[in-house]
Design an enzyme around this catalytic site. Structure first.
Site, PDB file in Angstrom:
ATOM      1  N   TYR A 141     -47.753 -23.370  25.385  1.00 27.12           N
ATOM      2  CA  TYR A 141     -48.870 -22.600  24.839  1.00 27.12           C
ATOM      3  C   TYR A 141     -49.274 -21.439  25.744  1.00 27.12           C
ATOM      4  O   TYR A 141     -49.888 -20.485  25.296  1.00 27.12           O
ATOM      5  CB  TYR A 141     -50.106 -23.503  24.674  1.00 27.12           C
ATOM      6  CG  TYR A 141     -50.134 -24.358  23.443  1.00 27.12           C
ATOM      7  CD1 TYR A 141     -49.175 -25.327  23.210  1.00 27.12           C
ATOM      8  CD2 TYR A 141     -51.154 -24.205  22.512  1.00 27.12           C
ATOM      9  CE1 TYR A 141     -49.236 -26.133  22.084  1.00 27.12           C
ATOM     10  CE2 TYR A 141     -51.217 -25.008  21.382  1.00 27.12           C
ATOM     11  CZ  TYR A 141     -50.258 -25.968  21.174  1.00 27.12           C
ATOM     12  OH  TYR A 141     -50.326 -26.759  20.063  1.00 27.12           O
ATOM     13  N   LYS A 189     -39.895 -35.640  27.523  1.00 24.46           N
ATOM     14  CA  LYS A 189     -38.532 -35.444  26.990  1.00 24.46           C
ATOM     15  C   LYS A 189     -37.633 -35.257  28.200  1.00 24.46           C
ATOM     16  O   LYS A 189     -36.972 -34.227  28.383  1.00 24.46           O
ATOM     17  CB  LYS A 189     -38.538 -34.233  26.039  1.00 24.46           C
ATOM     18  CG  LYS A 189     -37.256 -34.020  25.269  1.00 24.46           C
ATOM     19  CD  LYS A 189     -36.994 -35.054  24.191  1.00 24.46           C
ATOM     20  CE  LYS A 189     -35.620 -34.842  23.570  1.00 24.46           C
ATOM     21  NZ  LYS A 189     -35.197 -35.950  22.702  1.00 24.46           N
ATOM     22  N   ASP A 221     -39.495 -38.343  21.016  1.00 21.70           N
ATOM     23  CA  ASP A 221     -38.973 -38.663  19.676  1.00 21.70           C
ATOM     24  C   ASP A 221     -39.149 -40.152  19.379  1.00 21.70           C
ATOM     25  O   ASP A 221     -39.575 -40.549  18.290  1.00 21.70           O
ATOM     26  CB  ASP A 221     -37.515 -38.200  19.506  1.00 21.70           C
ATOM     27  CG  ASP A 221     -36.626 -38.526  20.697  1.00 21.70           C
ATOM     28  OD1 ASP A 221     -37.127 -39.057  21.704  1.00 21.70           O
ATOM     29  OD2 ASP A 221     -35.409 -38.258  20.617  1.00 21.70           O
ATOM     30  N   ASP A 245     -50.217 -32.217  20.879  1.00 17.76           N
ATOM     31  CA  ASP A 245     -50.662 -31.591  19.622  1.00 17.76           C
ATOM     32  C   ASP A 245     -49.995 -32.304  18.441  1.00 17.76           C
ATOM     33  O   ASP A 245     -50.667 -32.704  17.480  1.00 17.76           O
ATOM     34  CB  ASP A 245     -50.275 -30.109  19.640  1.00 17.76           C
ATOM     35  CG  ASP A 245     -50.651 -29.420  18.345  1.00 17.76           C
ATOM     36  OD1 ASP A 245     -51.790 -29.613  17.896  1.00 17.76           O
ATOM     37  OD2 ASP A 245     -49.802 -28.701  17.775  1.00 17.76           O
ATOM     38  N   ASP A 249     -51.781 -35.276  15.627  1.00 17.76           N
ATOM     39  CA  ASP A 249     -51.846 -35.141  14.158  1.00 17.76           C
ATOM     40  C   ASP A 249     -51.148 -36.327  13.499  1.00 17.76           C
ATOM     41  O   ASP A 249     -51.611 -36.861  12.495  1.00 17.76           O
ATOM     42  CB  ASP A 249     -51.180 -33.846  13.684  1.00 17.76           C
ATOM     43  CG  ASP A 249     -52.196 -32.719  13.480  1.00 17.76           C
ATOM     44  OD1 ASP A 249     -53.200 -32.702  14.214  1.00 17.76           O
ATOM     45  OD2 ASP A 249     -51.976 -31.871  12.585  1.00 17.76           O
TER      46      ASP A 249
HETATM   47  C1  IPM Z   1     -55.331 -28.436  17.795  1.00 19.43           C
HETATM   48  C2  IPM Z   1     -54.862 -27.265  16.963  1.00 19.43           C
HETATM   49  C3  IPM Z   1     -54.666 -26.071  17.882  1.00 19.43           C
HETATM   50  C4  IPM Z   1     -53.616 -26.447  18.909  1.00 19.43           C
HETATM   51  C5  IPM Z   1     -54.307 -24.771  17.150  1.00 19.43           C
HETATM   52  C6  IPM Z   1     -55.321 -24.404  16.100  1.00 19.43           C
HETATM   53  C7  IPM Z   1     -54.080 -23.630  18.103  1.00 19.43           C
HETATM   54  O1  IPM Z   1     -53.712 -27.586  16.263  1.00 19.43           O
HETATM   55  O2  IPM Z   1     -56.399 -28.337  18.423  1.00 19.43           O
HETATM   56  O3  IPM Z   1     -54.634 -29.446  17.815  1.00 19.43           O
HETATM   57  O4  IPM Z   1     -52.408 -26.328  18.640  1.00 19.43           O
HETATM   58  O5  IPM Z   1     -53.993 -26.859  20.009  1.00 19.43           O
HETATM   59 MG    MG Z   2     -53.135 -29.614  16.440  1.00 24.75          MG
END
Ligand code: IPM
Ligand code: MG
Length: 368
Positions: A141, A189, A221, A245, A249
């Site tokens: 990032y 990884k 993975d 990240d 999710d």
């Molecule tokens: C999160 C989001 C952010 C990230 C995006 C919106 C830049 O997905 O906070 O997880 O990737 O960190």
């Molecule tokens: Mg995210």
């Protein structure tokens, strides 16, 4: 206690969920005789529209002078064609970096009322209680600026970590594990990436200082697979920025809705930024349909981590559980029967349950 809180509603549903979390905080302040002073500032697409930049200087200054920051969400199709530097997400990454918020804590907590709405079988998700500790200010990032070379035929993103950046997040992982069940999974990884091999070395070195923590290394993975086949095998996961990240999710589906999940981004001196894990949901913005619970639970993390108000934080978490137990739910939650509530009504229900003080039947209660 008097606390100065900066609110950054951002885009999409950000303003609605922020409004509902503020109501809950006002109610808590009233009950416990605190004074929370709120100031609102621009970030993301909203800031691009009004000030021509996703992170105005004035927003950074205000956040730097605050006790804590709350953020709604950033992004939306309106700004998708903007060049990299002018995207709403740059505002979010910029404020994390500017404030030095290197540790992102993402609890994945199941609620008994919602367990059946997970796409996974109940016996797999029942009782799952995971804390993801994600590195937040390094890695891919924040490498040397991404670029396209050779007339657009080559593209470069760089993954860079300094030893100290890995050390401090790994320590945070061990400290978090120590406060919970003493089990830590470090995800990397290392079969491919040099950065992961250094990460693994550092984890092994730090492990010597935490004899009470059992640490296991997993490749990302394999961890992604295990997270949905055997989530109960995890307690604390520590990992670098991009892996964190993606895994957070993925882990969010365990609970039945991404709308429920809070997060805290902290740096060690109490200052933190609190935001739900979900995005700006532009398709439902302005319709009072968004689930405010991820934002409300993020506010509760702010009370716990930034203000040391554990009792007040417990109260909010209990009230959220009770609201769900009483059948109230927003449209994203697949609850049979019950009463569907809008964003603001859901917050009001949480407030009604704040003072009931009974022990809820949330499956897992630990936001440590
Ligand atoms: C999160 C989001 C952010 C990230 C995006 C919106 C830049 O997905 O906070 O997880 O990737 O960190
Ligand atoms: Mg995210």
């Amino acid at each position: 206690m008097r606390k100065r809180i900066i609110m950054l509603p951002g885009d999409g549903v950000g303003a609605e969920i922020m409004k509902s979390a503020k109501k809950v905080l006002d109610a808590v302040a009233g009950e416990h005789h605190h004074e929370f002073v709120f100031h609102e500032h621009a970030i993301g697409g909203d800031a691009i529209d009004r000030f021509g930049t996703p992170l105005p200087d004035e927003t950074v200054t205000a956040c730097n002078n605050a006790d804590a920051v709350m953020l709604g969400a950033v992004g939306g199709p309106k700004w998708d064609s903007m060049p990299g530097e002018k995207r709403p997400e740059k505002g979010l990454l910029g404020i994390r970096k500017n404030l030095g918020l290197f540790a992102n804590l993402r609890p994945v907590q199941g609620f008994s009322t919602l367990v059946h709405s997970s796409p996974l079988k109940t016996e797999i998700v029942d009782g799952c209680d995971i804390m993801i500790v994600r590195e937040l200010t390094g890695g891919l990032y924040f490498g040397t600026p991404s670029e396209r070379r050779d007339g657009g035929e080559t593209v470069v993103d760089t993954l860079k970590y300094k030893r100290e950046e890995i050390e401090r997040i790994v320590e945070k992982g061990f400290e978090t594990a120590k406060l919970r069940s003493g089990r830590l999974t470090s995800v990397d990884k290392a079969n491919v990436l040099e950065s992961s091999r250094m990460w693994r070395e550092i984890v092994d070195q730090k492990a010597e200082h935490y004899p009470e923590v059992t640490v296991e290394h997993q490749l990302v993975d394999a961890a992604a697979m295990k997270l949905i086949t055997n989530p109960q095998s995890f307690d604390v996961i520590v990992t670098e920025n991009l892996f964190g990240d993606i895994l957070s999710d993925e882990a969010s589906v365990l609970t039945g809705s991404l709308g429920m999940l809070p997060s805290a981004s902290i740096r060690g001196d109490g200052v933190g930024l609190y935001e739900p894990v979900h995005g700006s949901a532009p398709d439902i913005a302005g319709t009072d349909a968004a689930n405010p619970l991820g934002m409300i639970l993020s506010a509760s993390m702010m009370l716990r981590y930034s203000f040391g108000m554990a009792e007040e934080a417990d109260e909010i978490e209990r009230a959220v559980s009770e609201t769900l137990d009483r059948g109230f739910h927003t449209a994203d939650l697949d609850v049979k029967g019950g009463t569907r509530a809008g964003t603001q009504e859901m917050a009001e229900k949480v407030i009604e349950n704040l003072s009931t003080k009974s022990i809820s039947n949330a499956i897992c209660s630990s936001y440590m």
